[in-house]
Design a protein around this motif. Sequence first.
Motif, short mmCIF file in Angstrom:
data_model
loop_
_atom_site.label_atom_id
_atom_site.label_comp_id
_atom_site.label_asym_id
_atom_site.label_seq_id
_atom_site.Cartn_x
_atom_site.Cartn_y
_atom_site.Cartn_z
N VAL A 14 -12.14 -8.36 8.20
CA VAL A 14 -11.26 -8.75 7.09
C VAL A 14 -10.37 -7.57 6.67
O VAL A 14 -9.15 -7.71 6.53
CB VAL A 14 -12.08 -9.25 5.89
N VAL A 15 -10.98 -6.42 6.48
CA VAL A 15 -10.23 -5.24 6.02
C VAL A 15 -9.21 -4.81 7.07
O VAL A 15 -8.04 -4.50 6.75
CB VAL A 15 -11.19 -4.09 5.70
N LEU A 16 -9.61 -4.80 8.34
CA LEU A 16 -8.71 -4.36 9.41
C LEU A 16 -7.48 -5.25 9.50
O LEU A 16 -6.33 -4.75 9.54
CB LEU A 16 -9.45 -4.36 10.74
N THR A 17 -7.67 -6.56 9.53
CA THR A 17 -6.52 -7.46 9.65
C THR A 17 -5.70 -7.48 8.36
O THR A 17 -4.48 -7.69 8.40
CB THR A 17 -6.97 -8.89 9.99
N ALA A 18 -6.34 -7.23 7.22
CA ALA A 18 -5.59 -7.15 5.96
C ALA A 18 -4.66 -5.94 5.97
O ALA A 18 -3.48 -6.03 5.58
CB ALA A 18 -6.55 -7.06 4.78
N VAL A 19 -5.17 -4.81 6.43
CA VAL A 19 -4.33 -3.60 6.51
C VAL A 19 -3.19 -3.80 7.51
O VAL A 19 -2.03 -3.44 7.23
CB VAL A 19 -5.20 -2.38 6.90
N LEU A 20 -3.50 -4.37 8.65
CA LEU A 20 -2.46 -4.60 9.66
C LEU A 20 -1.38 -5.55 9.15
O LEU A 20 -0.18 -5.32 9.37
CB LEU A 20 -3.09 -5.15 10.95
N SER A 21 -1.79 -6.61 8.48
CA SER A 21 -0.80 -7.56 7.96
C SER A 21 0.03 -6.94 6.84
O SER A 21 1.22 -7.23 6.70
CB SER A 21 -1.49 -8.84 7.46
N TRP A 22 -0.59 -6.07 6.04
CA TRP A 22 0.14 -5.36 4.99
C TRP A 22 1.26 -4.51 5.62
O TRP A 22 2.39 -4.48 5.12
CB TRP A 22 -0.82 -4.48 4.20
N VAL A 23 0.93 -3.84 6.72
CA VAL A 23 1.89 -2.94 7.36
C VAL A 23 2.92 -3.71 8.20
O VAL A 23 4.13 -3.40 8.16
CB VAL A 23 1.15 -1.92 8.25
N LEU A 24 2.46 -4.69 8.95
CA LEU A 24 3.32 -5.37 9.91
C LEU A 24 4.08 -6.57 9.33
O LEU A 24 5.03 -7.06 9.96
CB LEU A 24 2.50 -5.84 11.12
N LEU A 25 3.64 -7.06 8.17
CA LEU A 25 4.31 -8.22 7.55
C LEU A 25 4.79 -7.84 6.16
O LEU A 25 4.24 -8.27 5.14
CB LEU A 25 3.34 -9.41 7.47
N PRO A 26 5.84 -7.02 6.08
CA PRO A 26 6.33 -6.58 4.77
C PRO A 26 6.85 -7.74 3.94
O PRO A 26 7.35 -8.73 4.47
CB PRO A 26 7.46 -5.60 5.13
N VAL A 27 6.74 -7.57 2.63
CA VAL A 27 7.18 -8.64 1.72
C VAL A 27 8.49 -8.26 1.04
O VAL A 27 8.77 -8.70 -0.08
CB VAL A 27 6.09 -8.93 0.65
N ASP A 28 9.30 -7.44 1.72
CA ASP A 28 10.62 -7.11 1.19
C ASP A 28 11.50 -8.35 1.27
O ASP A 28 11.21 -9.29 2.03
CB ASP A 28 11.24 -5.95 1.96
N PRO A 29 12.59 -8.39 0.51
CA PRO A 29 13.43 -9.60 0.47
C PRO A 29 13.88 -10.10 1.83
O PRO A 29 14.05 -11.31 2.03
CB PRO A 29 14.64 -9.14 -0.37
N ALA A 30 14.05 -9.21 2.80
CA ALA A 30 14.54 -9.64 4.12
C ALA A 30 13.47 -10.37 4.93
O ALA A 30 13.80 -11.15 5.83
CB ALA A 30 15.04 -8.43 4.91
N ASN A 31 12.19 -10.13 4.61
CA ASN A 31 11.11 -10.71 5.42
C ASN A 31 10.11 -11.53 4.62
O ASN A 31 9.12 -11.99 5.18
CB ASN A 31 10.34 -9.58 6.14
N VAL A 32 10.35 -11.67 3.31
CA VAL A 32 9.33 -12.27 2.46
C VAL A 32 9.01 -13.70 2.88
O VAL A 32 7.84 -14.12 2.85
CB VAL A 32 9.77 -12.20 0.98
#
Length: 293
Positions: free
Chosen positions: A85-103
């Motif tokens: 859970v922690v590993l995939t959470a960290v990876l998704s945090w880094v690889l799936l940014p929630v900035d306006p262009a990708n939210v």
Amino acid sequence: MRSSNPVFSRRGFSRDNGHAGFNAAPQAGGPAVATNPYATNPYATDPYAQQQGTQFGAGPQAPARSGAMTIDDVVTRTGMTLGTVVLTAVLSWVLLPVDPANVGKSYGIAIGAALVALVLSLVQSFKRKPSPALILAYAAFEGVFLGVISSAVSTYIAPGVVIQAVLGTMAVFAGVLIAYKMRWIRVTRRFYGFVMAAAMGFVLLMVVNLLFSVFGGGDGLGFRSGGLGILFGVIGIILGACFLALDFKQVEDGIAFGAPREESWLAAFGLTLTLVWIYLEMLRVLSILQGND
């Protein structure tokens, strides 16, 4: 032993009409089926041959045998599941940014991952035996969802709240474990019934609130924001703590009555579900409190 879970129905603590032998230690000469959740398990040994303290507290324990579940098995499997859970959470945090262009893309992937995790957890909940691959896959998809949601909350609502929510979750876990080990919390049939009834009522209210928010907009009935959001968030955390006590009881019974080692995966699955529940409620409460500052 069956996995515990605040959202989905539990299939019972034992094979004795759906409940474990709460506070009912095996008595010499007594009927095994009344108190032994694994009396019908062909792998179980005689629980009356020896009585000694279990790892979680005082109580009977079956003689050690090859292939029986131990506390080390539970800790190892839980570590693997939570680590995923922690590993995939960290990876998704880094690889799936929630900035306006990708939210939009990030939210879409998070919702999809949450739905897949829901399906996998339901499948495992209805399986008679644990599937390590299924449980780890659930953990992986759940981590993706948690990573995106945590990133969004930390970015747009309450910076730094994720660390606080993690520490709060760890504090609840440690507090319940100590209280259970000291026997300040006693898991009885009445306790089990109260927790299940309260959890079902809580989930139904949240579902109704979600439906109102989908069709009416905003936060629906207001149960997940503002003062009511804090109140229901605290109730959710308390319910999660109660489910932790039920999880500890299941582990204790499994070790005491010689459950097969594979049952440790169900213990890990149940503990992970409960800790995810507590974390999400903690995240909500803290984000509301910081948003009101």
